[in-house]
Design a protein around this motif. Structure first.
Motif, PDB file in Angstrom:
ATOM      1  N   THR A 102     -14.900  -1.782  -0.088  1.00 29.64           N
ATOM      2  CA  THR A 102     -13.846  -0.877  -0.553  1.00 29.64           C
ATOM      3  C   THR A 102     -12.822  -1.619  -1.408  1.00 29.64           C
ATOM      4  OG1 THR A 102     -14.121   0.581   1.356  1.00 29.64           O
ATOM      5  CG2 THR A 102     -12.005   0.663   0.209  1.00 29.64           C
ATOM      6  N   ALA A 103     -12.473  -2.843  -0.995  1.00 31.18           N
ATOM      7  CA  ALA A 103     -11.466  -3.605  -1.742  1.00 31.18           C
ATOM      8  C   ALA A 103     -11.910  -3.867  -3.173  1.00 31.18           C
ATOM      9  CB  ALA A 103     -11.182  -4.925  -1.029  1.00 31.18           C
ATOM     10  N   ALA A 104     -13.218  -4.041  -3.395  1.00 33.69           N
ATOM     11  CA  ALA A 104     -13.715  -4.308  -4.745  1.00 33.69           C
ATOM     12  C   ALA A 104     -13.524  -3.111  -5.667  1.00 33.69           C
ATOM     13  CB  ALA A 104     -15.192  -4.694  -4.686  1.00 33.69           C
ATOM     14  N   LEU A 105     -13.537  -1.904  -5.111  1.00 31.16           N
ATOM     15  CA  LEU A 105     -13.273  -0.714  -5.916  1.00 31.16           C
ATOM     16  C   LEU A 105     -11.784  -0.443  -6.036  1.00 31.16           C
ATOM     17  CD1 LEU A 105     -14.019   1.861  -7.426  1.00 31.16           C
ATOM     18  CD2 LEU A 105     -14.359   2.987  -5.213  1.00 31.16           C
ATOM     19  N   MET A 106     -11.043  -0.585  -4.938  1.00 33.05           N
ATOM     20  CA  MET A 106      -9.631  -0.216  -4.970  1.00 33.05           C
ATOM     21  C   MET A 106      -8.799  -1.168  -5.819  1.00 33.05           C
ATOM     22  SD  MET A 106      -9.782   2.553  -3.451  1.00 33.05           S
ATOM     23  CE  MET A 106      -8.042   2.919  -3.579  1.00 33.05           C
ATOM     24  N   LYS A 107      -9.238  -2.406  -5.974  1.00 32.85           N
ATOM     25  CA  LYS A 107      -8.470  -3.339  -6.799  1.00 32.85           C
ATOM     26  C   LYS A 107      -8.315  -2.827  -8.228  1.00 32.85           C
ATOM     27  CE  LYS A 107      -8.190  -8.167  -8.316  1.00 32.85           C
ATOM     28  NZ  LYS A 107      -8.815  -9.516  -8.247  1.00 32.85           N
ATOM     29  N   PRO A 108      -9.385  -2.470  -8.932  1.00 31.89           N
ATOM     30  CA  PRO A 108      -9.173  -1.935 -10.283  1.00 31.89           C
ATOM     31  C   PRO A 108      -8.531  -0.550 -10.284  1.00 31.89           C
ATOM     32  CG  PRO A 108     -11.507  -1.873  -9.710  1.00 31.89           C
ATOM     33  CD  PRO A 108     -10.824  -2.671  -8.642  1.00 31.89           C
ATOM     34  N   VAL A 109      -8.776   0.274  -9.265  1.00 28.44           N
ATOM     35  CA  VAL A 109      -8.128   1.582  -9.182  1.00 28.44           C
ATOM     36  C   VAL A 109      -6.615   1.417  -9.153  1.00 28.44           C
ATOM     37  CG1 VAL A 109      -7.723   3.575  -7.688  1.00 28.44           C
ATOM     38  CG2 VAL A 109     -10.067   2.809  -8.121  1.00 28.44           C
ATOM     39  N   LEU A 110      -6.132   0.402  -8.403  1.00 29.11           N
ATOM     40  CA  LEU A 110      -4.695   0.207  -8.205  1.00 29.11           C
ATOM     41  C   LEU A 110      -4.050  -0.691  -9.256  1.00 29.11           C
ATOM     42  CD1 LEU A 110      -4.723  -0.205  -4.323  1.00 29.11           C
ATOM     43  CD2 LEU A 110      -3.835   1.746  -5.613  1.00 29.11           C
ATOM     44  N   ASP A 111      -4.833  -1.217 -10.177  1.00 31.93           N
ATOM     45  CA  ASP A 111      -4.282  -2.084 -11.213  1.00 31.93           C
ATOM     46  C   ASP A 111      -3.179  -1.346 -11.981  1.00 31.93           C
ATOM     47  OD1 ASP A 111      -4.300  -3.107 -14.208  1.00 31.93           O
ATOM     48  OD2 ASP A 111      -5.107  -4.734 -12.982  1.00 31.93           O
ATOM     49  N   LYS A 112      -2.012  -1.976 -12.096  1.00 35.78           N
ATOM     50  CA  LYS A 112      -0.852  -1.300 -12.675  1.00 35.78           C
ATOM     51  C   LYS A 112      -1.025  -0.984 -14.151  1.00 35.78           C
ATOM     52  CE  LYS A 112       2.526  -3.150  -9.385  1.00 35.78           C
ATOM     53  NZ  LYS A 112       3.762  -3.952  -9.207  1.00 35.78           N
ATOM     54  N   LYS A 114      -4.334  -1.132 -15.960  1.00 30.90           N
ATOM     55  CA  LYS A 114      -5.627  -0.582 -16.345  1.00 30.90           C
ATOM     56  C   LYS A 114      -6.220   0.344 -15.293  1.00 30.90           C
ATOM     57  CE  LYS A 114      -6.834  -4.691 -19.077  1.00 30.90           C
ATOM     58  NZ  LYS A 114      -7.850  -5.758 -19.272  1.00 30.90           N
ATOM     59  N   GLY A 115      -5.444   0.660 -14.247  1.00 31.61           N
ATOM     60  CA  GLY A 115      -5.985   1.427 -13.138  1.00 31.61           C
ATOM     61  C   GLY A 115      -5.735   2.916 -13.245  1.00 31.61           C
ATOM     62  N   LEU A 116      -5.772   3.563 -12.094  1.00 33.75           N
ATOM     63  CA  LEU A 116      -5.699   5.023 -12.024  1.00 33.75           C
ATOM     64  C   LEU A 116      -4.570   5.495 -11.125  1.00 33.75           C
ATOM     65  CD1 LEU A 116      -9.529   5.664 -11.664  1.00 33.75           C
ATOM     66  CD2 LEU A 116      -8.145   6.187 -13.681  1.00 33.75           C
ATOM     67  N   ARG A 117      -3.505   4.709 -11.059  1.00 34.81           N
ATOM     68  CA  ARG A 117      -2.381   5.102 -10.211  1.00 34.81           C
ATOM     69  C   ARG A 117      -1.794   6.430 -10.666  1.00 34.81           C
ATOM     70  NH1 ARG A 117       0.565   1.331  -7.059  1.00 34.81           N
ATOM     71  NH2 ARG A 117      -0.390  -0.728  -6.959  1.00 34.81           N
ATOM     72  N   GLY A 118      -1.409   7.254  -9.680  1.00 31.00           N
ATOM     73  CA  GLY A 118      -0.727   8.496  -9.967  1.00 31.00           C
ATOM     74  C   GLY A 118       0.709   8.440  -9.496  1.00 31.00           C
ATOM     75  N   GLU A 119       1.313   9.605  -9.293  1.00 29.80           N
ATOM     76  CA  GLU A 119       2.704   9.651  -8.870  1.00 29.80           C
ATOM     77  C   GLU A 119       2.864   9.306  -7.392  1.00 29.80           C
ATOM     78  OE1 GLU A 119       4.302  13.428  -9.883  1.00 29.80           O
ATOM     79  OE2 GLU A 119       4.085  13.137 -12.051  1.00 29.80           O
ATOM     80  N   ASN A 120       1.928   9.691  -6.551  1.00 29.12           N
ATOM     81  CA  ASN A 120       2.002   9.427  -5.115  1.00 29.12           C
ATOM     82  C   ASN A 120       1.262   8.151  -4.750  1.00 29.12           C
ATOM     83  OD1 ASN A 120       3.573  11.591  -4.415  1.00 29.12           O
ATOM     84  ND2 ASN A 120       2.032  12.632  -3.191  1.00 29.12           N
ATOM     85  N   LEU A 121       1.530   7.646  -3.549  1.00 29.87           N
ATOM     86  CA  LEU A 121       0.685   6.592  -3.035  1.00 29.87           C
ATOM     87  C   LEU A 121      -0.690   7.172  -2.736  1.00 29.87           C
ATOM     88  CD1 LEU A 121       1.412   5.564   0.668  1.00 29.87           C
ATOM     89  CD2 LEU A 121       1.561   7.902  -0.170  1.00 29.87           C
ATOM     90  N   LEU A 122      -1.694   6.337  -2.619  1.00 30.98           N
ATOM     91  CA  LEU A 122      -3.033   6.792  -2.299  1.00 30.98           C
ATOM     92  C   LEU A 122      -3.180   6.927  -0.796  1.00 30.98           C
ATOM     93  CD1 LEU A 122      -3.352   5.797  -5.254  1.00 30.98           C
ATOM     94  CD2 LEU A 122      -5.674   5.101  -4.648  1.00 30.98           C
ATOM     95  N   SER A 123      -3.830   7.993  -0.349  1.00 26.64           N
ATOM     96  CA  SER A 123      -4.099   8.174   1.075  1.00 26.64           C
ATOM     97  C   SER A 123      -5.420   8.891   1.252  1.00 26.64           C
ATOM     98  CB  SER A 123      -2.970   8.952   1.766  1.00 26.64           C
ATOM     99  OG  SER A 123      -2.788  10.224   1.180  1.00 26.64           O
ATOM    100  N   ASP A 124      -6.049   8.617   2.380  1.00 27.75           N
ATOM    101  CA  ASP A 124      -7.374   9.170   2.687  1.00 27.75           C
ATOM    102  C   ASP A 124      -7.226  10.389   3.591  1.00 27.75           C
ATOM    103  OD1 ASP A 124     -10.428   8.628   2.676  1.00 27.75           O
ATOM    104  OD2 ASP A 124      -9.965   8.914   4.792  1.00 27.75           O
ATOM    105  N   ILE A 125      -7.877  11.479   3.209  1.00 26.86           N
ATOM    106  CA  ILE A 125      -7.849  12.700   4.017  1.00 26.86           C
ATOM    107  C   ILE A 125      -9.264  12.965   4.513  1.00 26.86           C
ATOM    108  CG2 ILE A 125      -7.412  15.180   4.050  1.00 26.86           C
ATOM    109  CD1 ILE A 125      -5.793  13.048   1.370  1.00 26.86           C
ATOM    110  N   LEU A 126      -9.453  12.944   5.820  1.00 24.75           N
ATOM    111  CA  LEU A 126     -10.741  13.233   6.441  1.00 24.75           C
ATOM    112  C   LEU A 126     -10.757  14.681   6.881  1.00 24.75           C
ATOM    113  CD1 LEU A 126     -12.814  11.103   8.844  1.00 24.75           C
ATOM    114  CD2 LEU A 126     -12.107  13.365   9.634  1.00 24.75           C
ATOM    115  N   VAL A 127     -11.894  15.359   6.679  1.00 20.08           N
ATOM    116  CA  VAL A 127     -12.028  16.772   7.015  1.00 20.08           C
ATOM    117  C   VAL A 127     -13.259  16.973   7.885  1.00 20.08           C
ATOM    118  CG1 VAL A 127     -12.373  19.101   6.088  1.00 20.08           C
ATOM    119  CG2 VAL A 127     -10.873  17.489   4.895  1.00 20.08           C
ATOM    120  N   VAL A 128     -13.104  17.768   8.954  1.00 19.96           N
ATOM    121  CA  VAL A 128     -14.219  18.159   9.817  1.00 19.96           C
ATOM    122  C   VAL A 128     -14.132  19.657  10.077  1.00 19.96           C
ATOM    123  CG1 VAL A 128     -14.387  15.920  10.977  1.00 19.96           C
ATOM    124  CG2 VAL A 128     -12.927  17.707  11.956  1.00 19.96           C
TER     125      VAL A 128
END
Length: 305
Positions: A102-112, A114-128
């Motif tokens: 997961t860290a190998a993907l999230m590192k470029p996602v969070l890059d300030k 070249k990444g994909l940061r949005g307005e909110n922090l990132l959080s995981d939502i699990l659904v059942v």
């Protein structure tokens, strides 16, 4: 309003225009879910990694290379960076983590830069599919957040976790999801910071600072999911006993409850990371292809098209 995973898949099939990028789809589970999703017309896919291995896994599981765009990348870090770049270019609306940490993907996602940061922090939502409903009740989905990314969120971070979870449930057709702020007890104690945060989040909702949902806490788990337990303890609130989203006080609490759904209750799960410029799916490498397929459907419904 989507009430079960069958409806989740059907709703995702009706959406159009979603392309998912998958770095390193070089394992059986990921490839099975990608092939199934392509056959069910949930999304188009760009597969990034070792082309020879990708074609090998496709062939092994009856997939056709012609149905996918395959891009070459020399290793997991390069594959993750390429997929994130495609997301920034608008060629993707969704990312599914393949067989890489997961860290190998999230590192470029969070890059300030070249990444994909949005307005909110990132959080995981699990659904059942909600396992606590009384016999004869209409089905509904249950969300849990955050058991994947935020270790010990503070009040401001919990507010953003609530907002991310509510956005997912709005996409599922829940106009005002009932959000329970979880703690060990249902009363406020100065010695238990989770209860103080819960009280303030409830107040924020009452003041209209957190909108589009009904928030209440603190709630112990039994009070959140059982009307009988809530009534027995005299907790009278529309969320008590009927919570549709559980906001956990720490990553340990969220992770343990989420895995209890899988390993004790044997429930199918789906989860999506929100807060970036596009949804990101970070399933565990131990998750089944069925879970990943449902996560893809959840991601498709959460994507902007």
């Amino acid at each position: 309003m989507i009430r079960d995973f069958k409806q989740l898949l059907q709703a995702a099939q009706e959406r159009r225009g979603v392309t998912a990028g998958v770095p390193c789809p070089e394992d059986d589970s990921t490839m099975l879910s990608v092939i199934a999703a392509r056959r069910q017309k949930l999304a188009d896919f760009i597969l990034c990694g070792d082309p020879a291995r990708i074609r090998e896994f496709l062939s092994r599981h009856g997939g056709r290379a012609a149905d996918f765009e395959i891009l070459s990348a020399p290793g997991p870090e390069a594959a993750a960076a390429k997929v994130v770049e495609l997301g920034r270019q608008g060629r993707l609306q969704l990312i599914l983590k393949g067989f890489l940490p997961t860290a190998a993907l999230m590192k470029p996602v969070l890059d300030k830069e070249k990444g994909l940061r949005g307005e909110n922090l990132l959080s995981d939502i699990l659904v059942v599919e909600n396992p606590s409903l009384p016999p004869g009740a209409a089905g509904e989905l249950l969300g849990l957040s955050d058991g994947g990314l935020n270790i010990l969120p503070d009040l401001a971070q919990k507010r953003q976790i609530v907002e991310n979870a509510v956005a997912v449930f709005h996409n599922l057709g829940y106009a005002e999801p009932r959000v329970g702020i979880m703690a060990a007890i249902e009363t406020v104690k100065d010695s238990m910071p989770a209860t103080l945060d819960a009280r303030e989040l409830t107040a924020m909702n009452e003041r209209g600072e957190i909108a589009g949902c009904r928030v209440y806490g603190p709630l112990a788990l039994d009070i959140a999911v059982s009307r009988q337990a809530a009534e027995h303890k005299g907790v009278r609130n529309e969320v008590a006993g009927r919570a549709q989203v559980l906001i956990m006080p720490s990553i340990e609490a969220g992770n343990l409850l989420g895995k209890a759904f899988t390993y004790y209750l044997k429930l199918t799960v789906a989860h999506v990371v929100m807060g970036a410029r596009l949804p990101v799916l970070i399933p565990s490498r131990n998750e089944s292809d069925t879970d990943k397929l449902h996560s893809l459907a959840l991601g498709v419904l959460s994507a902007r098209v």
